[in-house]
Design a protein around this motif. Structure first.
Motif, PDB file in Angstrom:
ATOM      1  N   LEU A 235       1.648  -2.789  -0.320  1.00  0.00           N
ATOM      2  CA  LEU A 235       0.785  -2.371  -1.399  1.00  0.00           C
ATOM      3  C   LEU A 235       1.205  -2.589  -2.648  1.00  0.00           C
ATOM      4  O   LEU A 235       0.565  -2.929  -3.763  1.00  0.00           O
ATOM      5  CB  LEU A 235       0.544  -1.039  -1.024  1.00  0.00           C
ATOM      6  CG  LEU A 235      -0.248  -0.099  -1.898  1.00  0.00           C
ATOM      7  CD1 LEU A 235      -1.667  -0.441  -2.159  1.00  0.00           C
ATOM      8  CD2 LEU A 235      -0.125   1.420  -1.545  1.00  0.00           C
ATOM      9  N   PRO A 236       2.413  -2.206  -3.177  1.00  0.00           N
ATOM     10  CA  PRO A 236       2.874  -2.437  -4.537  1.00  0.00           C
ATOM     11  C   PRO A 236       2.831  -3.854  -5.092  1.00  0.00           C
ATOM     12  O   PRO A 236       2.310  -3.790  -6.289  1.00  0.00           O
ATOM     13  CB  PRO A 236       4.459  -1.841  -4.523  1.00  0.00           C
ATOM     14  CG  PRO A 236       4.685  -0.997  -3.227  1.00  0.00           C
ATOM     15  CD  PRO A 236       3.680  -1.660  -2.446  1.00  0.00           C
ATOM     16  N   LEU A 237       2.998  -4.708  -4.283  1.00  0.00           N
ATOM     17  CA  LEU A 237       2.852  -6.148  -4.449  1.00  0.00           C
ATOM     18  C   LEU A 237       1.270  -6.310  -4.995  1.00  0.00           C
ATOM     19  O   LEU A 237       1.009  -6.988  -5.991  1.00  0.00           O
ATOM     20  CB  LEU A 237       3.428  -7.052  -3.350  1.00  0.00           C
ATOM     21  CG  LEU A 237       3.352  -8.586  -3.858  1.00  0.00           C
ATOM     22  CD1 LEU A 237       3.960  -8.922  -5.053  1.00  0.00           C
ATOM     23  CD2 LEU A 237       3.894  -9.334  -2.656  1.00  0.00           C
ATOM     24  N   LEU A 238       0.354  -5.773  -4.155  1.00  0.00           N
ATOM     25  CA  LEU A 238      -0.982  -6.041  -4.379  1.00  0.00           C
ATOM     26  C   LEU A 238      -1.401  -5.420  -5.683  1.00  0.00           C
ATOM     27  O   LEU A 238      -2.152  -5.844  -6.428  1.00  0.00           O
ATOM     28  CB  LEU A 238      -1.814  -5.459  -3.206  1.00  0.00           C
ATOM     29  CG  LEU A 238      -1.561  -6.327  -1.807  1.00  0.00           C
ATOM     30  CD1 LEU A 238      -2.472  -5.835  -0.765  1.00  0.00           C
ATOM     31  CD2 LEU A 238      -1.907  -7.807  -1.962  1.00  0.00           C
ATOM     32  N   ALA A 239      -0.767  -4.258  -5.776  1.00  0.00           N
ATOM     33  CA  ALA A 239      -1.261  -3.227  -6.953  1.00  0.00           C
ATOM     34  C   ALA A 239      -0.580  -3.860  -8.375  1.00  0.00           C
ATOM     35  O   ALA A 239      -1.566  -3.930  -9.203  1.00  0.00           O
ATOM     36  CB  ALA A 239      -0.557  -1.888  -6.725  1.00  0.00           C
ATOM     37  N   TYR A 240       0.530  -4.459  -8.207  1.00  0.00           N
ATOM     38  CA  TYR A 240       0.784  -5.105  -9.305  1.00  0.00           C
ATOM     39  C   TYR A 240       0.172  -6.375  -9.767  1.00  0.00           C
ATOM     40  O   TYR A 240       0.077  -6.631 -11.058  1.00  0.00           O
ATOM     41  CB  TYR A 240       2.452  -5.593  -9.281  1.00  0.00           C
ATOM     42  CG  TYR A 240       3.290  -5.679 -10.312  1.00  0.00           C
ATOM     43  CD1 TYR A 240       4.001  -4.863 -11.287  1.00  0.00           C
ATOM     44  CD2 TYR A 240       3.208  -6.999 -10.982  1.00  0.00           C
ATOM     45  CE1 TYR A 240       4.538  -5.130 -12.521  1.00  0.00           C
ATOM     46  CE2 TYR A 240       3.966  -7.413 -12.277  1.00  0.00           C
ATOM     47  CZ  TYR A 240       4.594  -6.223 -12.913  1.00  0.00           C
ATOM     48  OH  TYR A 240       5.126  -6.791 -14.108  1.00  0.00           O
TER      49      TYR A 240
ATOM     50  N   ALA B  82      -2.179 -15.082  -2.881  1.00  0.00           N
ATOM     51  CA  ALA B  82      -1.036 -15.588  -2.065  1.00  0.00           C
ATOM     52  C   ALA B  82      -0.357 -14.272  -1.329  1.00  0.00           C
ATOM     53  O   ALA B  82      -0.123 -14.466  -0.202  1.00  0.00           O
ATOM     54  CB  ALA B  82       0.070 -16.178  -3.067  1.00  0.00           C
ATOM     55  N   SER B  83      -0.403 -13.122  -1.730  1.00  0.00           N
ATOM     56  CA  SER B  83      -0.153 -11.979  -1.321  1.00  0.00           C
ATOM     57  C   SER B  83      -0.785 -11.570  -0.050  1.00  0.00           C
ATOM     58  O   SER B  83      -0.284 -11.314   1.010  1.00  0.00           O
ATOM     59  CB  SER B  83       0.477 -10.764  -2.277  1.00  0.00           C
ATOM     60  OG  SER B  83       0.934 -11.124  -3.302  1.00  0.00           O
ATOM     61  N   LEU B  84      -2.046 -11.451  -0.318  1.00  0.00           N
ATOM     62  CA  LEU B  84      -2.997 -11.220   0.750  1.00  0.00           C
ATOM     63  C   LEU B  84      -2.991 -12.212   1.928  1.00  0.00           C
ATOM     64  O   LEU B  84      -2.911 -11.868   3.345  1.00  0.00           O
ATOM     65  CB  LEU B  84      -4.412 -11.278   0.317  1.00  0.00           C
ATOM     66  CG  LEU B  84      -4.795  -9.986  -0.258  1.00  0.00           C
ATOM     67  CD1 LEU B  84      -6.292 -10.038  -0.865  1.00  0.00           C
ATOM     68  CD2 LEU B  84      -4.744  -9.049   0.668  1.00  0.00           C
ATOM     69  N   ARG B  85      -2.765 -13.655   1.489  1.00  0.00           N
ATOM     70  CA  ARG B  85      -2.520 -14.550   2.633  1.00  0.00           C
ATOM     71  C   ARG B  85      -1.699 -14.491   3.471  1.00  0.00           C
ATOM     72  O   ARG B  85      -1.408 -14.545   4.475  1.00  0.00           O
ATOM     73  CB  ARG B  85      -2.849 -15.986   1.954  1.00  0.00           C
ATOM     74  CG  ARG B  85      -2.834 -17.303   2.807  1.00  0.00           C
ATOM     75  CD  ARG B  85      -3.110 -18.551   2.070  1.00  0.00           C
ATOM     76  NE  ARG B  85      -2.592 -18.619   0.961  1.00  0.00           N
ATOM     77  CZ  ARG B  85      -2.925 -18.399  -0.270  1.00  0.00           C
ATOM     78  NH1 ARG B  85      -4.136 -18.096  -0.468  1.00  0.00           N
ATOM     79  NH2 ARG B  85      -2.246 -18.792  -1.134  1.00  0.00           N
ATOM     80  N   GLY B  86      -0.268 -14.324   2.480  1.00  0.00           N
ATOM     81  CA  GLY B  86       0.895 -14.139   3.312  1.00  0.00           C
ATOM     82  C   GLY B  86       0.840 -12.855   4.215  1.00  0.00           C
ATOM     83  O   GLY B  86       1.372 -12.899   5.303  1.00  0.00           O
ATOM     84  N   SER B  87       0.340 -11.760   3.920  1.00  0.00           N
ATOM     85  CA  SER B  87       0.439 -10.606   4.647  1.00  0.00           C
ATOM     86  C   SER B  87      -0.643 -10.791   5.813  1.00  0.00           C
ATOM     87  O   SER B  87      -0.109 -10.442   6.829  1.00  0.00           O
ATOM     88  CB  SER B  87      -0.251  -9.340   3.764  1.00  0.00           C
ATOM     89  OG  SER B  87       0.546  -9.342   2.632  1.00  0.00           O
ATOM     90  N   ALA B  88      -1.649 -11.263   5.874  1.00  0.00           N
ATOM     91  CA  ALA B  88      -2.615 -11.717   6.863  1.00  0.00           C
ATOM     92  C   ALA B  88      -1.792 -12.693   7.871  1.00  0.00           C
ATOM     93  O   ALA B  88      -2.013 -12.233   9.036  1.00  0.00           O
ATOM     94  CB  ALA B  88      -3.877 -12.287   6.181  1.00  0.00           C
ATOM     95  N   LEU B  89      -1.134 -13.498   7.340  1.00  0.00           N
ATOM     96  CA  LEU B  89      -0.561 -14.512   8.155  1.00  0.00           C
ATOM     97  C   LEU B  89       0.568 -13.773   9.099  1.00  0.00           C
ATOM     98  O   LEU B  89       0.817 -13.895  10.274  1.00  0.00           O
ATOM     99  CB  LEU B  89       0.079 -15.715   7.774  1.00  0.00           C
ATOM    100  CG  LEU B  89      -0.803 -16.916   6.943  1.00  0.00           C
ATOM    101  CD1 LEU B  89      -0.295 -17.631   6.096  1.00  0.00           C
ATOM    102  CD2 LEU B  89      -1.506 -17.349   8.203  1.00  0.00           C
ATOM    103  N   THR B  90       1.183 -12.725   8.363  1.00  0.00           N
ATOM    104  CA  THR B  90       2.409 -11.980   8.915  1.00  0.00           C
ATOM    105  C   THR B  90       1.859 -11.189   9.851  1.00  0.00           C
ATOM    106  O   THR B  90       2.381 -10.971  11.275  1.00  0.00           O
ATOM    107  CB  THR B  90       3.228 -11.201   7.826  1.00  0.00           C
ATOM    108  OG1 THR B  90       3.736 -12.179   6.919  1.00  0.00           O
ATOM    109  CG2 THR B  90       4.558 -10.698   8.683  1.00  0.00           C
TER     110      THR B  90
END
Length: 505
Positions: free
Chosen positions: A340-345, A357-365
Motif C-alpha cells: 500500500l505505501p508503495l502504491l500510494a507514493y 510495475a508495483s501492481l504487476r509485481g504484487s499480482a504476480l507475487t
C-alpha cells in the motif's frame, strides 16, 4: 493475533538518511521528497528502488507477523488434534470469534495509535514540538486497549453461558467451549494490549524487533501447549492459557524494548489523556478496523452455528482446513497490505510506470504464492489433514473443505490488492465497499446454500462470496480507471507525501 497495519513502513527521514550537500552543490530552498531518497532508506524503497527489492522491504515484515498469527492457530490445532478428540477441536473452532474480538479491540487502539504516531514522527522533522504528543498517543492506546479489553472480559465472563450458546456450542461441546472461552476472556486485556504494542513498535520502524517478539511468543506458546495439554492434561483450557501467557511475555518484551530504545514513546500512565486531539484521530482510523473485524466475527458466528448442526466431525474438519489455509492467506495479505505505501507514493507522485510495475509485481507475487501453496496442499492433502485429525472418515470431507478454502484464498488475495489500489488512489467509497461487501454478501449466500445444498453448500458459500466480491472489485476498478489516470496526471513529488498519509488513514 494480529491483522497488521500498513502504516508501519511509513517513510520517515532521520539525520542518518538525509543526504548532505557538498561544497559544490548550490543552495536550494529546501529538499524535495526524492532528495531524501538515500539508498537503503525507507524513502528510497518507495521512490526509486527496484520493485522486487521494494516489495521485499515492505511486505516481508508484514507477512512474517501475519504468518506468526497463523502459526498460533496451527500449533494449537496440532497439539489438540494429537488427543484424537474431535469435540476439543470443535470447541476451539467455536471459540475462535473471541480472538476476532480481541483483534478488533487491539486494532482500534493499535492501528489508530500507530498511524497517528507515524504521522507525528514525520511532522516532528519540521516541527520538533510534535514529538511530545507521541507519549500521549502511546499511553492512551495501550492503556485504552487494556481497559476496554478488561471491561469486555468481565462482561463476557458474567454472560459466559449465553455467550457460548451464541457461539454455536451445543451438547457435548458446551463444557469444552466454555472452558476455552472462559480462559480466553480472562486474558482479553493482555491480548488486546499485546496486539496494540506490536503496532506501536512497528510504528517506530522496528520491524526486526516485532518479528523477534512474535516468534518468541510462538515458541513460548508451543512450550506452554506441550506443558498444559500433553503433560498436565488441561485440554482446551490449557490451549487458551498458553495463548494468554505467551502474549504476556510478548508484552514484557515490547515494553522493555520501547523503554530502552524509543526516543519518543512512553507508556507511563501519567501521559494518558482523553484529549480530543488524540482520541479523534485514533478512533477515526481504528473504527474502520473495528467494523471490518465485526463483519468477520458475524461471519464466523453464522458459519459455526450452521456447521454445528452437522455434528462435531464436520465442524472440526472445517476448523482444521481454515487453519491450514491461513498460512498462504496471511502471506498474501502481507503482500496486499505491505504494498500500500508503495502504491500510494507512486500515485501521489504521478509515476504511472512505477504504479503499474508495483501492481504487476504484487499480482504476480500473489498468484505465485497461491499457485505454489495450493499445489503442495492439494497433492498432499490427505497427509496434511491427517496430521490434525485421526478420523479417516473425515479425510474426504477435509479435502473438499481445503479445496474450497484455497480457491477462496486466491479470490481474497486479488480482492485485497484491488482494495489497496483504491486506498492508495484516495478512492474511499469503493475501498469501503470492498471491505464490507464480503460480510454483507456472505450471510444470505450461506443461508440459501445451506438450505438448498446442505453441508456442501455450507462449505462452498465463502468461496462463492469471495468470488462475487472479486468480480465487484474488478468492475469498480474498470469504472475508476479514468479517474485514477486523471489523478496520476496531476501528481507531483510533493503530493506523494500527502497521498501516502491519506492512504494510511
Amino acid at each position: 493475533m494480529s491483522t497488521s497495519n500498513p502504516t508501519t513502513d511509513t517513510p520517515t527521514t532521520d539525520t542518518a538518511d538525509t543526504p548532505t550537500a557538498d561544497a559544490h552543490t548550490p543552495a536550494t530552498p529546501g529538499p524535495t521528497p526524492d532528495a531524501a531518497a538515500t539508498v537503503g532508506s525507507n524513502r528510497w524503497y518507495l521512490a526509486t528502488a527496484p520493485i522486487p527489492r521494494a516489495l521485499v522491504h515492505l511486505c516481508v515484515p508484514m507477512a512474517a507477523a501475519l504468518i506468526v498469527s497463523a502459526l498460533y492457530n496451527v500449533i494449537n490445532a496440532g497439539v489438540i488434534g494429537s488427543l484424537h478428540d474431535a469435540t476439543l477441536l470443535a470447541a476451539v473452532t467455536l471459540g475462535s470469534p473471541i480472538l476476532g474480538l480481541v483483534m478488533a479491540v487491539g486494532g482500534v487502539f493499535g492501528t489508530g495509535g500507530s498511524a497517528l504516531i507515524s504521522r507525528l514522527l514525520g511532522a516532528s522533522e519540521h516541527d520538533p514540538a510534535k514529538a511530545a504528543d507521541i507519549k500521549h498517543v502511546a499511553s492512551f492506546s495501550v492503556w485504552g486497549a487494556g481497559i476496554v479489553g478488561a471491561a469486555l472480559g468481565v462482561v463476557g465472563l458474567l454472560l459466559l453461558r449465553p455467550l457460548v450458546t451464541v457461539l454455536g456450542a451445543h451438547g457435548a461441546t458446551v463444557p469444552d467451549t466454555s472452558a476455552f472461552v472462559g480462559v480466553m476472556l480472562a486474558f482479553v486485556p493482555v491480548l488486546a494490549a499485546s496486539f496494540c504494542l506490536e503496532q506501536l513498535v512497528r510504528a517506530e520502524g522496528a520491524a526486526r524487533q516485532v518479528m523477534i517478539g512474535l516468534i518468541g511468543s510462538t515458541v513460548a506458546n508451543l512450550v506452554f501447549d506441550v506443558l498444559f495439554i500433553l503433560v498436565l492434561h488441561w485440554g482446551v483450557a490449557g490451549a487458551a492459557l498458553s495463548v494468554g501467557l505467551a502474549n504476556a511475555l510478548t508484552i514484557v518484551y515490547f515494553v522493555t524494548w520501547l523503554t530502552r530504545h524509543s526516543e519518543h514513546v512512553s507508556l507511563a500512565p501519567k501521559w494518558f489523556t482523553l484529549s480530543p486531539a488524540v482520541m479523534k484521530p485514533v478512533f477515526g482510523i481504528g473504527v474502520g478496523e473495528l467494523l471490518q473485524a465485526g463483519f468477520l466475527i458475524v461471519t464466523s458466528l453464522v458459519l459455526n452455528n450452521m456447521a454445528a448442526g452437522y455434528g462435531d466431525g464436520p465442524l472440526a474438519a472445517m476448523g482444521v482446513a481454515v487453519r491450514i489455509a491461513q498460512v498462504p492467506e496471511f502471506l498474501i495479505m502481507g503482500v496486499t497490505l505491505g504494498v500500500l505505501p508503495l502504491l500510494a507514493y507512486s500515485f501521489g507522485k504521478g509515476d504511472a510506470a512505477r504504479l503499474s510495475a508495483s501492481l504487476r509485481g504484487s499480482a504476480l507475487t500473489v498468484g505465485g504464492i497461491a499457485l505454489v501453496f495450493s499445489t503442495i496442499v492439494f497433492v498432499f492433502r490427505d497427509q496434511v489433514f491427517s496430521a490434525f485429525v485421526s478420523d479417516r472418515s473425515l479425510l474426504a470431507l477435509g479435502a473438499t473443505i481445503i479445496t474450497a478454502q484455497l480457491v477462496s484464498m486466491v479470490c481474497n488475495g486479488f480482492t485485497g490488492l484491488i482494495t489497496s489500489m483504491f486506498q492508495a488512489a484516495g478512492r474511499a467509497l469503493p475501498a469501503t465497499i470492498m471491505s464490507m461487501t464480503q460480510g454483507v454478501v456472505f450471510i444470505p449466500i450461506v443461508i440459501l446454500a445451506n438450505l438448498w445444498f446442505g453441508l456442501d453448500g455450507l462449505i462452498w458459500a465463502l468461496t462463492v462470496s469471495e468470488g462475487l466480491v472479486l468480480v465487484a472489485g474488478i468492475v469498480m476498478w474498470l469504472a475508476a480507471r479514468g479517474g485514477i489516470a486523471r489523478g496520476l496526471a496531476e501528481g507531483s513529488p510533493e503530493r506523494a507525501e500527502e497521498v501516502l498519509e491519506g492512504a494510511e488513514a
